[in-house]
Each structure stands twice: as C-alpha cells, then as structure tokens.
Write an enzyme that holds these catalytic residues in place. Sequence first.
Site, PDB file in Angstrom:
ATOM      1  N   GLY A  40     -14.396 -12.421  -3.468  1.00 19.76           N
ATOM      2  CA  GLY A  40     -14.140 -11.526  -2.350  1.00 19.76           C
ATOM      3  C   GLY A  40     -14.697 -10.121  -2.552  1.00 19.76           C
ATOM      4  O   GLY A  40     -15.048  -9.701  -3.662  1.00 19.76           O
ATOM      5  N   HIS A  41     -14.727  -9.387  -1.464  1.00 27.47           N
ATOM      6  CA  HIS A  41     -15.332  -8.053  -1.451  1.00 27.47           C
ATOM      7  C   HIS A  41     -14.631  -7.094  -2.411  1.00 27.47           C
ATOM      8  O   HIS A  41     -13.419  -7.100  -2.568  1.00 27.47           O
ATOM      9  CB  HIS A  41     -15.338  -7.477  -0.026  1.00 27.47           C
ATOM     10  CG  HIS A  41     -13.976  -7.284   0.566  1.00 27.47           C
ATOM     11  ND1 HIS A  41     -13.304  -6.084   0.532  1.00 27.47           N
ATOM     12  CD2 HIS A  41     -13.168  -8.137   1.215  1.00 27.47           C
ATOM     13  CE1 HIS A  41     -12.150  -6.208   1.139  1.00 27.47           C
ATOM     14  NE2 HIS A  41     -12.038  -7.453   1.556  1.00 27.47           N
ATOM     15  N   ASN A  42     -15.453  -6.302  -3.089  1.00 28.66           N
ATOM     16  CA  ASN A  42     -15.018  -5.271  -4.032  1.00 28.66           C
ATOM     17  C   ASN A  42     -14.333  -5.819  -5.280  1.00 28.66           C
ATOM     18  O   ASN A  42     -13.698  -5.068  -6.021  1.00 28.66           O
ATOM     19  CB  ASN A  42     -14.119  -4.238  -3.358  1.00 28.66           C
ATOM     20  CG  ASN A  42     -14.865  -3.378  -2.359  1.00 28.66           C
ATOM     21  OD1 ASN A  42     -14.740  -3.562  -1.151  1.00 28.66           O
ATOM     22  ND2 ASN A  42     -15.682  -2.461  -2.856  1.00 28.66           N
ATOM     23  N   SER A  86     -10.934  -7.161  -3.964  1.00 33.23           N
ATOM     24  CA  SER A  86     -10.530  -6.134  -4.937  1.00 33.23           C
ATOM     25  C   SER A  86      -9.774  -6.703  -6.133  1.00 33.23           C
ATOM     26  O   SER A  86      -8.864  -6.068  -6.667  1.00 33.23           O
ATOM     27  CB  SER A  86      -9.692  -5.053  -4.247  1.00 33.23           C
ATOM     28  OG  SER A  86     -10.429  -4.419  -3.227  1.00 33.23           O
TER      29      SER A  86
END
Length: 332
Positions: free
Chosen positions: A242-244, A262
Amino acid sequence: MKSYSIQEINEVINGVIYGSTSQSINATEQLEKATTSQISFIGSKKYEKHWSASNASIAVVNEDISIEPGENRAFIKVKNADLAMSQILALFAPPTPLFRSNIHKTATIDETAIIAEGAKIGAGCYIGPKVEIGANVTIYPNVTILDECTIGKNTVIWSGTVVRERCHIGTDCIIHPNATIGADGFGFRPCKENGLVKIPQIGNVIIGNGVEIGANTCVDRGKFSSTILGDGCKIDNLVQIGHNSKLGKFCIMAGNSGLAGSVTLGNGVIIGGSASIKDHTAIGDGAVIGAGSGVTGDVPAGKTMLGYPAVEARDALKQWAMLKQMVCNPKK
C-alpha cells in the site's frame, strides 16, 4: 545439451564427494522424478528415505545426511544443499529470450529519454519523456515506463509490467510479468455531497538495489512522498504493498500477502503467504508474520506472530490447543 561430470559440478559448489559414479549429468530434477542422467538434492534428513527409490545418480546433500549413496551413485556433501543447488541450477539454465536487435523497431521511445549502452528494449514497449534506462537493462516486450522514471543498470523488467511516472528502480532488480509499480494508492474520503472523494496520490515509488518483485504484484505510489522498498527485498507473486509503506532491507513477502497504507517493516522482516498488515503498523527488524495472520498492531523486533488477530506464536499455539480441547472434550 549441457553435460557435466561429478567433478566438474563439484568445482562449482566446493563440496566433498562420497561414493563414485561415471555418469554424466545433463539436468536437475526432484528425487522421485530424476533419471540416471539427472542430479537431485536432499536438503533434510526426513527425505533420506526417498533416495533408495530414486533413479538419480548424484545428489547434493547436507553434511548431516547419514545414508550411503550406493553402488555407482554418489553424494556431494555441502553445508547447505539448497544454496548449492541454486548454483547448479544456474549451470543448466536455458538461455533467456532472444533479442535480435537491442531496440526493437516497434518500441516507442520518447526523444528525451536516455538509454544507456547495452540496454535492450523489446517489441511494443513504451518509454516516456525524460526516462533514464541504465546500462545493460533488459526490458521485455510490451512494458510501459512513463515519464521521468529511472531504471538502474542490469535490471530486468518482464512483459506486461507498468512503471508509472516518477518512479525509480535500482540496479540488479528483477520485475516479473504484469507487475504494476506506482499505481494510485487506495485513497478515498466520504463526502455528503459527492459520495467518496478521491484523494490525489502525488508521490512515487522508490525501489532499492537487488530487489525482486513477483508477477501481478502491485506497489502503490505514495499519497505524498514515497513508497519505499529497501535493498534486497524479495516480493512474491500477487502481493499488495500500500501507499507510503516503507520496507527495510532484505524483507520477504510471500504470495497473496498485503500491506495497507503507511506500514513500516524493519530489516529482514518475513511476511508469510496471505498475511495482512493493518495501516500505520510498524514491524520490527527480523520479525516473522505467519501465513494467514492478521496484524492489527505494532510488532517488536524478532517476534514471531500467528493468528487473526496475530499474537505471539507461543500464545497462539496455546490458544489453539485450548480451543481444540474445548471442542473435542466438552464438559458434560
């Protein structure tokens, strides 16, 4: 067809030969399927029992193997049979797909892209504006690399992969077919007037050196800043990052596992198949998450976690034992 004597094979893996055979070897195979001209391996004592029924003339074995090879058969004893077999497999590996020219005539390459010496770009590829392709990179047919990406030297990108804009891949990486690097992260917020409002994902993905990413795996771009995979990470097929999220060095993620947004992994973290990690969770160096587990909170370094929700492995095993006892022997 390539063919090697036992002495030639042992020159590669530096083991100790036990027994004797004049049989030349032209392939590798698992014990139960091997023929006399194929080499196999025994990586654990529990597989010793299969040797007598095998037709293999030679096996690479761990040093603790106690059986004898038998007549006109031989063992090559090494400290780690799995690692030794990786070297032998390289001996017999077939050639990679042929490029008749370094850049196929049907590849579309923007005039501002920089292509280093020795790079190969297959049919139907698209290389966007201001992309930089390092020396000896191999890009197989039908790969898309969008604006301002960089690909480090010696990296291999297999067919169907999409690398979206402003993403950076290091040196000596392998990206398997149909991976997607830098798709939008899953960012939406409810709004009374407009339903679910999309949150722009304006970051990128940064992949370190020596990283391998499996087929159909997705690494989402950051909402802002970067999603990061550290040097030496090995990501299986069908994995979602997932993002970050930020992965340290030499992390392993097995098939169908996933990180929400994150998530932070330390160095050397192992995520088992189909495990899922909640957003904004931190997992410490060397931790192991068992297959199918669901992590809902931070995990200290070195811990092994099992279950859903995941708890320390020894506690999970106790819980399962108690539950089994309750089900199988209920009080009357």
